[in-house]
Design a protein around this motif. Structure first.
Motif, short mmCIF file in Angstrom:
data_model
loop_
_atom_site.label_atom_id
_atom_site.label_comp_id
_atom_site.label_asym_id
_atom_site.label_seq_id
_atom_site.Cartn_x
_atom_site.Cartn_y
_atom_site.Cartn_z
N PRO A 1 30.20 -2.20 63.10
CA PRO A 1 30.11 -0.86 62.49
C PRO A 1 28.86 -0.76 61.60
O PRO A 1 28.44 -1.74 60.98
CB PRO A 1 31.38 -0.75 61.65
N ALA A 2 28.30 0.43 61.53
CA ALA A 2 27.12 0.66 60.70
C ALA A 2 27.46 0.42 59.23
O ALA A 2 28.56 0.73 58.78
CB ALA A 2 26.62 2.09 60.89
N ILE A 3 26.49 -0.11 58.49
CA ILE A 3 26.70 -0.31 57.05
C ILE A 3 26.01 0.80 56.25
O ILE A 3 26.30 0.98 55.07
CB ILE A 3 26.24 -1.70 56.58
N PHE A 4 25.10 1.54 56.89
CA PHE A 4 24.45 2.68 56.25
C PHE A 4 24.07 3.67 57.33
O PHE A 4 23.72 3.27 58.45
CB PHE A 4 23.20 2.26 55.47
N ALA A 5 24.14 4.95 57.00
CA ALA A 5 23.77 5.98 57.98
C ALA A 5 23.23 7.21 57.28
O ALA A 5 23.60 7.52 56.14
CB ALA A 5 24.99 6.36 58.83
N LEU A 6 22.33 7.91 57.98
CA LEU A 6 21.86 9.23 57.58
C LEU A 6 22.20 10.16 58.72
O LEU A 6 21.89 9.85 59.88
CB LEU A 6 20.34 9.25 57.40
N SER A 7 22.81 11.28 58.40
CA SER A 7 23.12 12.24 59.44
C SER A 7 22.78 13.64 58.95
O SER A 7 22.87 13.93 57.76
CB SER A 7 24.59 12.16 59.86
N CYS A 8 22.38 14.49 59.88
CA CYS A 8 22.02 15.86 59.56
C CYS A 8 23.21 16.77 59.80
O CYS A 8 23.79 16.77 60.88
CB CYS A 8 20.84 16.29 60.42
N ASP A 9 23.55 17.56 58.80
CA ASP A 9 24.52 18.63 58.95
C ASP A 9 23.68 19.90 59.10
O ASP A 9 23.31 20.54 58.11
CB ASP A 9 25.44 18.70 57.74
N ALA A 10 23.33 20.23 60.34
CA ALA A 10 22.39 21.32 60.61
C ALA A 10 22.91 22.66 60.12
O ALA A 10 22.13 23.51 59.67
CB ALA A 10 22.08 21.38 62.11
N SER A 11 24.22 22.90 60.17
CA SER A 11 24.75 24.19 59.75
C SER A 11 24.57 24.44 58.25
O SER A 11 24.44 25.58 57.81
CB SER A 11 26.23 24.30 60.12
N HIS A 12 24.51 23.38 57.46
CA HIS A 12 24.32 23.51 56.00
C HIS A 12 22.94 23.02 55.56
O HIS A 12 22.65 23.06 54.36
CB HIS A 12 25.41 22.72 55.25
N ARG A 13 22.15 22.55 56.50
CA ARG A 13 20.82 21.98 56.20
C ARG A 13 20.92 20.92 55.10
O ARG A 13 20.19 20.93 54.12
CB ARG A 13 19.84 23.06 55.79
N THR A 14 21.85 19.99 55.29
CA THR A 14 22.01 18.87 54.36
C THR A 14 21.97 17.56 55.11
O THR A 14 22.26 17.50 56.31
CB THR A 14 23.34 18.96 53.57
N ILE A 15 21.60 16.53 54.39
CA ILE A 15 21.59 15.17 54.92
C ILE A 15 22.74 14.43 54.25
O ILE A 15 22.87 14.43 53.02
CB ILE A 15 20.27 14.44 54.60
N ASN A 16 23.59 13.82 55.04
CA ASN A 16 24.65 12.95 54.53
C ASN A 16 24.14 11.52 54.57
O ASN A 16 23.70 11.05 55.62
CB ASN A 16 25.91 13.09 55.37
N LEU A 17 24.18 10.85 53.44
CA LEU A 17 23.78 9.45 53.33
C LEU A 17 25.05 8.67 53.06
O LEU A 17 25.70 8.89 52.03
CB LEU A 17 22.77 9.27 52.20
N SER A 18 25.44 7.80 53.96
CA SER A 18 26.71 7.11 53.78
C SER A 18 26.55 5.61 53.96
O SER A 18 25.74 5.15 54.75
CB SER A 18 27.76 7.65 54.75
N ARG A 19 27.33 4.89 53.19
CA ARG A 19 27.35 3.43 53.30
C ARG A 19 28.78 2.97 53.41
O ARG A 19 29.69 3.62 52.91
CB ARG A 19 26.65 2.76 52.12
N ALA A 20 28.98 1.88 54.07
CA ALA A 20 30.32 1.33 54.26
C ALA A 20 30.94 1.00 52.91
O ALA A 20 30.26 0.55 51.99
CB ALA A 20 30.26 0.09 55.15
N GLY A 21 32.24 1.25 52.78
CA GLY A 21 32.96 0.90 51.57
C GLY A 21 33.70 2.08 50.99
O GLY A 21 33.76 3.15 51.58
N SER A 22 34.26 1.88 49.81
CA SER A 22 34.95 2.96 49.11
C SER A 22 34.83 2.71 47.61
O SER A 22 34.67 1.57 47.17
CB SER A 22 36.41 3.05 49.53
N THR A 23 34.92 3.78 46.85
CA THR A 23 34.81 3.68 45.39
C THR A 23 36.10 4.02 44.68
O THR A 23 36.25 3.72 43.51
CB THR A 23 33.72 4.65 44.86
#
Length: 172
Positions: free
Chosen positions: A73-95
């Motif tokens: 599984p990916a440990i970090f990812a960047l994804s585009c939410d085109a409908s909101h013009r935002t970038i989601n930056l995610s890393r494995a884990g929880s807080t």
């Protein structure tokens, strides 16, 4: 003069006795135990990269860059939410709640508010507007950038073209 003779004789005999012994100096205090040398502070630009590689997937208004080991599984990812013009930056884990995702680039450091995302496997997610200039700092950092979240292992990620691709896709 008869009175002075006995005094002179006593003084002469006193000089013949030799020099007075000097008092013995006290022993030097014991040497303090040497402390181990502090480890040298390593510049973040010299820290080894987190093992893994970037991959990119896209199409039909979707752009995603993932970092991790092949087949895991990916440990970090960047994804585009085109409908909101935002970038989601995610890393494995929880807080377990709200957190701060701190990015360090060759341009400087900046924080983004983060929280646990919905999904499996668990991920900590931060969001930024596609136009946010901090995203350019990540994409064009010299060779690498860091991702820190309290309580999670530091990620030292290479600044490869896949990162810039997601950002540019989300801006167009």
């Amino acid at each position: 003069m008869r009175r002075l003779l006995p005094i002179a004789l006593v003084l002469a005999l006193a000089d013949c006795a030799g020099p007075k012994p000097r008092p013995t100096p006290p022993p030097p205090p014991p040497a303090a135990a040497a402390l181990p040398a502090a480890p040298p502070q390593q510049d973040w630009r010299d820290v080894p990269l987190t093992p893994g590689a970037w991959s990119w997937r896209g199409g039909a208004g979707r752009s995603l860059a993932q970092f991790g080991l092949l087949g895991a599984p990916a440990i970090f990812a960047l994804s585009c939410d085109a409908s909101h013009r935002t970038i989601n930056l995610s890393r494995a884990g929880s807080t377990g709640g709200a957190a701060t995702m701190l990015f360090t680039t060759s341009f400087g450091a900046f924080p983004l508010a983060a929280s646990d995302g919905a999904g499996e496997p668990p991920a900590i997610v931060a969001r930024a507007a596609a136009s946010d200039p901090h995203l350019d700092q990540i994409a064009f950092s010299r060779g690498r950038f860091l991702v820190d979240v309290a309580g999670a292992e530091r990620l030292v990620l290479p600044a490869w073209p896949e990162v810039a691709r997601v950002i540019e896709d989300c801006r167009s």
